[in-house]
Design an enzyme around this catalytic site. Structure first.
Site, PDB file in Angstrom:
ATOM      1  N   ASP A  20       0.858  -1.182   0.000  1.00  0.00           N
ATOM      2  CA  ASP A  20       0.000   0.000   0.000  1.00  0.00           C
ATOM      3  C   ASP A  20       0.896   1.234   0.000  1.00  0.00           C
ATOM      4  O   ASP A  20       1.644   1.468   0.954  1.00  0.00           O
ATOM      5  CB  ASP A  20      -0.908  -0.020   1.238  1.00  0.00           C
ATOM      6  N   ASP A 114      -2.620   2.486  -6.222  1.00  0.00           N
ATOM      7  CA  ASP A 114      -1.644   2.555  -5.135  1.00  0.00           C
ATOM      8  C   ASP A 114      -1.624   1.315  -4.241  1.00  0.00           C
ATOM      9  O   ASP A 114      -1.101   1.356  -3.137  1.00  0.00           O
ATOM     10  CB  ASP A 114      -1.888   3.800  -4.283  1.00  0.00           C
ATOM     11  N   GLU A 115      -2.187   0.202  -4.717  1.00  0.00           N
ATOM     12  CA  GLU A 115      -2.293  -0.980  -3.858  1.00  0.00           C
ATOM     13  C   GLU A 115      -2.241  -2.245  -4.696  1.00  0.00           C
ATOM     14  O   GLU A 115      -2.839  -2.304  -5.771  1.00  0.00           O
ATOM     15  CB  GLU A 115      -3.617  -0.901  -3.086  1.00  0.00           C
TER      16      GLU A 115
END
Length: 362
Positions: A20, A114-115
């Site tokens: 993350d 973003d993950e």
């Protein structure tokens, strides 16, 4: 790294990680604008009807968070630096991060810009220990100028919760066999999908921690919460079985969507419209990255673990522009939600691509 786990000589069984990126959009802005480092940075529109996309950790200290109406963020942090989103730049950095993970394992499942989940089970692709791989990923991401937090466990639920325990720049490891003890003291809302109404129902039964939830009878859980009850129980026990798809599997997507689960339920229309705007921006960015346009808009609201509602609307023309489909998603609120009802999760999706829906068409 979580010092409580001690030294691990050998990892047995699945090893799944969740990477993350920390306050990603704001971190990229601070990377590109060194003079903003250490300052509260808010990515989004400062206009009264605008929405916060991401807030740096400096801004979060003032209570600013993603999907918050900009007017509220300005009240909380009037001296913040505002930056308009630059999705092309964020995708560039995101692609570099995902390439780092793919250099370690082909089993990477990107969840959002973003993950990403990844599989570093020993012996599957390499005999190196999964902790060493996670540490290397974290170090290589930092070399790009942004940071990430990683959770490592035997399934997705544990990895996801672990990734949130030590932010920013954290590495939380839950070794095989320790899942139950790791989860047990956490509040039931640490489990994604458990909202306020489910939390209240569990609290009425004197179930306030995941350990207490894990000890319930699966038949009782099904009677109280329907089909989702036994699965909730399995996840609370740390016994969920998860699979990370191979990133080389390129199936044509049937839809492109994004959803966000909030730490605190949203209860006002302003909060929900801000959340829909934030999620829509990410969907638009993903559509453009994939070269797709769609004509069907779907809004998803989750009120608790057992109540999820969706609504759809067909557009007259395919689009990948959140300024077009975002307002439509907000209009769909009227048929799904009434003022004051707590909402735990907001999702927006675009589908019905078709042959003529490619972004390459005029």
């Amino acid at each position: 790294m979580d010092d409580s786990v001690g030294h691990i000589d050998r990892w047995s069984g699945p090893a799944l990680g969740l990477m993350d990126l920390d306050a990603f959009f704001a971190s990229v802005e601070q990377l590109d604008h060194p003079e903003w480092r250490g300052l509260p940075v808010i990515v989004g529109s400062p206009h009264p009807r605008g929405v916060v996309s991401t807030a740096s950790y400096e801004a979060r200290r003032y209570g600013v968070h993603s999907a918050m109406p900009s007017s509220r963020a300005q009240q909380l942090c009037p001296h913040a630096v505002w930056a308009r989103p630059r999705f092309e730049r964020y995708r560039q950095v995101s692609n570099a991060v995902m390439s780092i993970i793919l250099n370690e394992t082909p089993r990477m499942e990107q969840v959002s810009i973003d993950e990403a989940f990844f599989d570093v089970t020993p012996g599957r692709y390499d005999r190196e220990g999964p902790i060493d791989v996670c540490e290397r990923i974290r170090e290589r991401v930092a070399q790009l100028g942004v940071t990430c937090s990683i959770g490592l466990g035997t399934n997705k639920t544990v990895a996801k919760i672990a990734s949130e325990r030590q932010k920013p720049r954290g590495l939380t490891i839950v070794p095989p066999g320790t899942e139950a003890s790791f989860l047990a003291p956490l509040p039931v809302r640490a489990l994604s999908g458990i909202g306020k109404s489910t939390e209240r129902a569990l609290s009425a039964m004197h179930i306030r921690t995941l350990g207490q939830l894990a000890s319930q009878d699966p038949r009782d859980m099904e009677r109280w919460f329907g089909v989702s009850g036994p699965r909730m129980l399995l996840r609370a026990q740390g016994r969920e079985r998860s699979v990370v798809r191979d990133a080389t599997d390129h199936e044509e997507p049937k839809s492109v969507s994004n959803e966000h689960t909030f730490a605190h339920d949203l209860t006002t229309r302003a909060e929900l419209e801000a959340a829909i705007g934030s999620v829509s921006e990410r969907v638009g960015a993903r559509l453009r990255a994939k070269g797709l346009k769609g004509s069907q808009v779907t809004l998803k609201l989750k009120f608790d673990a057992t109540h999820t509602h969706t609504a759809q609307r067909q557009l007259t023309q395919a689009t990948n522009n959140e300024r077009v489909f975002g307002p439509v998603a907000r209009e769909l609120l009227d048929g799904l939600w009434s003022e004051g009802t707590p909402v735990r999760l907001v999702g927006v999706g675009i589908s019905s691509f078709g042959e003529n829906a490619s972004a390459r068409t005029p």
